[in-house]
Design a protein around this motif. Sequence first.
Motif, PDB file in Angstrom:
ATOM      1  N   ASN A  42     -11.427 -72.035  21.746  1.00  0.00           N
ATOM      2  CA  ASN A  42     -11.523 -71.385  20.445  1.00  0.00           C
ATOM      3  C   ASN A  42     -11.476 -69.725  20.953  1.00  0.00           C
ATOM      4  O   ASN A  42     -11.114 -68.909  19.717  1.00  0.00           O
ATOM      5  CB  ASN A  42     -12.512 -71.506  19.620  1.00  0.00           C
ATOM      6  N   GLY A  43     -11.765 -69.185  22.041  1.00  0.00           N
ATOM      7  CA  GLY A  43     -11.785 -67.878  22.405  1.00  0.00           C
ATOM      8  C   GLY A  43     -10.967 -67.451  23.667  1.00  0.00           C
ATOM      9  O   GLY A  43     -10.997 -66.210  23.758  1.00  0.00           O
ATOM     10  N   GLY A  44     -10.145 -68.381  24.080  1.00  0.00           N
ATOM     11  CA  GLY A  44      -9.533 -67.867  25.210  1.00  0.00           C
ATOM     12  C   GLY A  44      -9.895 -67.773  26.561  1.00  0.00           C
ATOM     13  O   GLY A  44      -9.392 -67.762  27.465  1.00  0.00           O
TER      14      GLY A  44
ATOM     15  N   GLN B 123     -20.494 -65.212  16.080  1.00  0.00           N
ATOM     16  CA  GLN B 123     -19.927 -64.405  14.953  1.00  0.00           C
ATOM     17  C   GLN B 123     -19.563 -65.458  13.730  1.00  0.00           C
ATOM     18  O   GLN B 123     -20.209 -65.354  12.648  1.00  0.00           O
ATOM     19  CB  GLN B 123     -18.388 -63.994  15.085  1.00  0.00           C
ATOM     20  N   ASN B 124     -19.290 -66.812  14.175  1.00  0.00           N
ATOM     21  CA  ASN B 124     -19.005 -67.795  13.362  1.00  0.00           C
ATOM     22  C   ASN B 124     -20.436 -68.255  12.541  1.00  0.00           C
ATOM     23  O   ASN B 124     -20.442 -68.651  11.375  1.00  0.00           O
ATOM     24  CB  ASN B 124     -18.120 -69.150  13.619  1.00  0.00           C
TER      25      ASN B 124
ATOM     26  N   GLN C 144     -23.193 -71.064   6.281  1.00  0.00           N
ATOM     27  CA  GLN C 144     -24.583 -71.453   5.909  1.00  0.00           C
ATOM     28  C   GLN C 144     -24.642 -72.726   6.299  1.00  0.00           C
ATOM     29  O   GLN C 144     -23.715 -73.836   6.167  1.00  0.00           O
ATOM     30  CB  GLN C 144     -24.151 -71.621   4.107  1.00  0.00           C
ATOM     31  N   LYS C 145     -25.723 -73.170   6.667  1.00  0.00           N
ATOM     32  CA  LYS C 145     -26.132 -74.207   7.231  1.00  0.00           C
ATOM     33  C   LYS C 145     -27.081 -75.284   6.193  1.00  0.00           C
ATOM     34  O   LYS C 145     -27.739 -74.668   5.629  1.00  0.00           O
ATOM     35  CB  LYS C 145     -26.720 -74.225   8.509  1.00  0.00           C
ATOM     36  N   PRO C 146     -26.809 -76.519   6.370  1.00  0.00           N
ATOM     37  CA  PRO C 146     -27.646 -77.176   5.314  1.00  0.00           C
ATOM     38  C   PRO C 146     -29.070 -77.117   5.908  1.00  0.00           C
ATOM     39  O   PRO C 146     -29.343 -76.961   7.101  1.00  0.00           O
ATOM     40  CB  PRO C 146     -27.169 -78.729   5.516  1.00  0.00           C
ATOM     41  N   PRO C 147     -30.212 -77.595   5.247  1.00  0.00           N
ATOM     42  CA  PRO C 147     -31.490 -77.410   5.778  1.00  0.00           C
ATOM     43  C   PRO C 147     -31.704 -78.483   6.847  1.00  0.00           C
ATOM     44  O   PRO C 147     -30.956 -79.429   6.721  1.00  0.00           O
ATOM     45  CB  PRO C 147     -32.559 -77.655   4.231  1.00  0.00           C
ATOM     46  N   ARG C 148     -32.601 -78.176   7.858  1.00  0.00           N
ATOM     47  CA  ARG C 148     -32.785 -79.248   8.577  1.00  0.00           C
ATOM     48  C   ARG C 148     -33.560 -80.288   8.413  1.00  0.00           C
ATOM     49  O   ARG C 148     -34.602 -80.063   7.875  1.00  0.00           O
ATOM     50  CB  ARG C 148     -33.146 -78.472  10.167  1.00  0.00           C
TER      51      ARG C 148
END
Length: 187
Positions: A151-153, A164-165, A170-174
């Motif tokens: 993904n980054g070379g 950065q990503n 937005q992550k769902p709650p753990r």
Amino acid sequence: MVTEARDRVGGNITTVERDGYLWEEGPNSFQPSDSMLTMVVGSVLKDDLVLGDPNAPRFVLWDGKLRPVPSKPTDLPFFDLMSLGGKLRAGFDALGLRPPQPGREESVEEFVRHNLGDEVFERLIEPFCSGDPSKLSMKAAFGKVWNLEQNGGSIIGGTFKAIQNRANSQKPPRDVRLPKPKGQTVR
């Protein structure tokens, strides 16, 4: 009857006493990802889960001497397990200043030698790798690291991109039932 390919039973696990030190070799562990922890919590193994101590030192026996493995980036310039040339090669290669990738899937050994150099493979990866790293698929065994390069070379370029990503997603709650591992491995 017990059969074993080696001269002793026990597979990867053994206890060694040498030069006044006692240590364990070869126990297998896994990365405590949420999907793996969800499976453990949902099974009868929940009470047997032992999280690795993130502050526990790790050592490699190299050239007849136990040498500490760097545990944080600030340790890298000062540890004596690798030569200055090996450290420079690893640093420049991690930045992407290396020959192009082969046009096929690489083994763990090929990937590490290609991206970080022979010394990193021989002194930091091979001692901790269960199984034959020349036959183990990097993509299958260490998919997160493999993806960084894709993904980054480069490994470092991919790390910056992943940071950065992560900041933009937005992550769902753990799941609150899952333990919060401080370390990187479960034993």
